[in-house]
Design an enzyme around this catalytic site. Sequence first.
Site, PDB file in Angstrom:
ATOM      1  N   LYS A   9       4.265   0.888   9.644  1.00 35.59           N
ATOM      2  CA  LYS A   9       4.407   2.122   8.870  1.00 35.59           C
ATOM      3  C   LYS A   9       3.842   3.312   9.637  1.00 35.59           C
ATOM      4  CE  LYS A   9       3.070   0.186   4.878  1.00 35.59           C
ATOM      5  NZ  LYS A   9       2.611   0.041   3.505  1.00 35.59           N
ATOM      6  N   ARG A  13       5.360 -12.706   9.580  1.00 34.93           N
ATOM      7  CA  ARG A  13       5.999 -11.397   9.395  1.00 34.93           C
ATOM      8  C   ARG A  13       7.395 -11.425   9.974  1.00 34.93           C
ATOM      9  NH1 ARG A  13       2.027  -7.519   8.652  1.00 34.93           N
ATOM     10  NH2 ARG A  13       3.323  -5.680   8.937  1.00 34.93           N
ATOM     11  N   GLU A  29       0.874  -1.157   0.000  1.00 30.96           N
ATOM     12  CA  GLU A  29       0.000   0.000   0.000  1.00 30.96           C
ATOM     13  C   GLU A  29       0.924   1.224   0.000  1.00 30.96           C
ATOM     14  OE1 GLU A  29      -2.709   0.268   3.314  1.00 30.96           O
ATOM     15  OE2 GLU A  29      -3.456   2.203   2.610  1.00 30.96           O
TER      16      GLU A  29
HETATM   17  P1  ATP Z   1       2.328  -2.107   7.967  1.00 32.62           P
HETATM   18  O1  ATP Z   1       1.608  -2.869   9.009  1.00 32.62           O
HETATM   19  O2  ATP Z   1       3.730  -1.744   8.327  1.00 32.62           O
HETATM   20  O3  ATP Z   1       1.514  -0.978   7.402  1.00 32.62           O
HETATM   21  P2  ATP Z   1       1.470  -3.654   5.774  1.00 32.62           P
HETATM   22  O4  ATP Z   1       1.453  -5.130   5.778  1.00 32.62           O
HETATM   23  O5  ATP Z   1       0.172  -2.959   5.924  1.00 32.62           O
HETATM   24  O6  ATP Z   1       2.539  -3.158   6.803  1.00 32.62           O
HETATM   25  P3  ATP Z   1       1.793  -3.360   2.993  1.00 32.62           P
HETATM   26  O7  ATP Z   1       2.251  -2.188   2.242  1.00 32.62           O
HETATM   27  O8  ATP Z   1       0.371  -3.749   2.864  1.00 32.62           O
HETATM   28  O9  ATP Z   1       2.173  -3.094   4.496  1.00 32.62           O
HETATM   29  O10 ATP Z   1       2.738  -4.600   2.710  1.00 32.62           O
HETATM   30  C1  ATP Z   1       3.026  -5.083   1.432  1.00 32.62           C
HETATM   31  C2  ATP Z   1       3.400  -6.517   1.540  1.00 32.62           C
HETATM   32  O11 ATP Z   1       4.514  -6.662   2.409  1.00 32.62           O
HETATM   33  C3  ATP Z   1       2.267  -7.342   2.106  1.00 32.62           C
HETATM   34  O12 ATP Z   1       2.131  -8.511   1.333  1.00 32.62           O
HETATM   35  C4  ATP Z   1       2.709  -7.642   3.492  1.00 32.62           C
HETATM   36  O13 ATP Z   1       2.243  -8.875   3.898  1.00 32.62           O
HETATM   37  C5  ATP Z   1       4.236  -7.630   3.388  1.00 32.62           C
HETATM   38  N1  ATP Z   1       4.828  -7.237   4.655  1.00 32.62           N
HETATM   39  C6  ATP Z   1       4.613  -6.101   5.336  1.00 32.62           C
HETATM   40  N2  ATP Z   1       5.285  -6.097   6.495  1.00 32.62           N
HETATM   41  C7  ATP Z   1       5.960  -7.269   6.551  1.00 32.62           C
HETATM   42  C8  ATP Z   1       6.831  -7.880   7.509  1.00 32.62           C
HETATM   43  N3  ATP Z   1       7.151  -7.272   8.652  1.00 32.62           N
HETATM   44  N4  ATP Z   1       7.344  -9.091   7.217  1.00 32.62           N
HETATM   45  C9  ATP Z   1       7.034  -9.703   6.067  1.00 32.62           C
HETATM   46  N5  ATP Z   1       6.208  -9.191   5.139  1.00 32.62           N
HETATM   47  C10 ATP Z   1       5.674  -7.996   5.369  1.00 32.62           C
HETATM   48 MG    MG Z   2      -0.701  -1.216   6.660  1.00 27.51          MG
HETATM   49 MG    MG Z   3      -1.288  -4.035   4.064  1.00 24.69          MG
END
Ligand code: ATP
Ligand code: MG
Ligand code: MG
Length: 549
Positions: free
Chosen positions: A266, A256, A32
């Site tokens: 984020k 994760r 995102e």
């Molecule tokens: P945040 O909680 O930091 O906002 P998010 O999962 O919402 O993280 P996205 O931009 O949606 O962030 O993540 C893009 C991809 O990266 C998704 O497929 C997510 O599962 C993966 N991802 C995000 N954070 C991690 C992590 N700590 N370890 C492994 N994969 C991750």
């Molecule tokens: Mg997020």
């Molecule tokens: Mg996400």
Amino acid sequence: SPRPRKHFIETAIDEDLQAGKFEAVHTRFPPEPNGYLHIGHAKSICLNFGLAKNYGGTCNLRFDDTNPSKEETEYVESIQEDVRWLGFQWDELQYASDYFEQLYEWAERLIEKGKAYVCELSAEQTREYRGTLTEPGKNSPYRDRDPKENLDLFRRMKAGEFPDGSKTLRAKIDMASPNLNLRDPVMYRIMKAHHHRTGDRWCIYPMYDWAHGQSDSIEGISFSICTLEFENHRPLYDWYCDSLEIHHPRQIEFARLNLTYTVMSKRKLLQLVKEKHVGGWDDPRMPTISGLRRRGYTPESIRNFCADVGVAKFNSTIDVVRLENSIREHLNRVAPRRMAVMDPIKLTITNWPKDKVEMCSVINNPEDESAGKREVPFSGHLLIQQEDFREEAPRKFFRLKKGGAVRLRGAFIIDCHDVVKDDDGNVIEILCTYDPETRSGQDQSGRKVKGTIHWVSADHASEIEVRDYDRLFGVENPDAAEEGKTFLDYLNPDSLTVRTAFVEPALAEAQIGDRVQFERVGYFVVDPDSKAGSLVMNRIVGLRDTWGK
Ligand code: ATP
Ligand code: MG
Ligand code: MG
């Protein structure tokens, strides 16, 4: 090293390919664009792009840009830069927002099939009606509207006839399901917000679960790999694909990545930037890809770290020392050695001919013969580290002491015969003689000394700024804040120390991003803040893991 055993995702892929469920491996990395990527994302990137590569498949970069309120073009650009920098190239670049029209049509299809309805409960009522893990939910009073009326209302939602939050479109699944995600989840909400790509064209926006799987389907993704918190969304993912009778990717979840001494959400990283606890998203203390890049991490070290951590089914927290070891291990192989004196004291060679300068040939990297040698000027006026000298020292002190001898790296053995002190009795200059028979590489003297120290020639050295970075947080898990505190209360007040260093002339040619090992000190990188004639270097990591000792 031998290829490690297949992990559970590879096993699942093998099964599906063998069973003919999918013809090829199509994965995607779906960020995102609401922030910069971090080391957790790197893990997902390495996994998705890595699987596509290993199976001869493809991997898309898809911006999951369905929530207009938090998304920005700056993030879209930084994400592309970071993925490329990590060493990956996507097959297709896609935006979920490009699928808004298709998603809308599919929503109408579900309405026509009696599988979705327009609901007028407020957000709070919706939550109330939803029930809890132990209590079933209650049906919305709008649940049994007929498809015709739903279609009309939904079209008018789209046309902007209703205020924000007054209506939603919900999937009609099962308000008594033990899985809360299946209790008539919201598919669309009304939000008169400007979107960074679609502008003001839409005033209804799809919810994550509705948009995500359908985007995967549109792109023909075969394996939709996501993190564990989506495990109990999988039944909904499957329900949407099945109800629409469209291409149905297989969702597979993995744990994760969490790291000690940092935060990875984020939202929290954004807060650190906005409130100026750090210099920006690329502050060298941040766990962002851009921060790690500026800190001096190499793409290879990050990829190696991700491979080393592996793919797991259970969440855990990885010791940040493993990340630090991965850059140490890489730079030990490739970083040229240089000499830098951080906390200098004068050392004068009393038997060196006045004004004479000689070049010493010094090995660039003992781990890599092809790195060759460089010429380092040697003179009668040197600087060494204060801590490398003691007027009186115990027997085991293998550096320089009065009456003792030491080798100067790449140069000669010197003997200390006297010191000069200021009025307060502090040593301000060390007086030594050099032994001309002991030149490194040509030493026929038979003399042996226990210690080797580094040095620079005072008249030839240049002064640089060194930024000595330490961990951003003082505790292993800043997310687990005590009552009345937040993660910000655990910021390490000493995470940045700025010093001056005197470096050998070879550094004058260094370019932004160049990495070196300062012998006996650690690994450093040239920071973008450097200007011609005034170098700024970041400490990447020390030579050994000495943190906390
Ligand atoms: P945040 O909680 O930091 O906002 P998010 O999962 O919402 O993280 P996205 O931009 O949606 O962030 O993540 C893009 C991809 O990266 C998704 O497929 C997510 O599962 C993966 N991802 C995000 N954070 C991690 C992590 N700590 N370890 C492994 N994969 C991750
Ligand atoms: Mg997020
Ligand atoms: Mg996400």
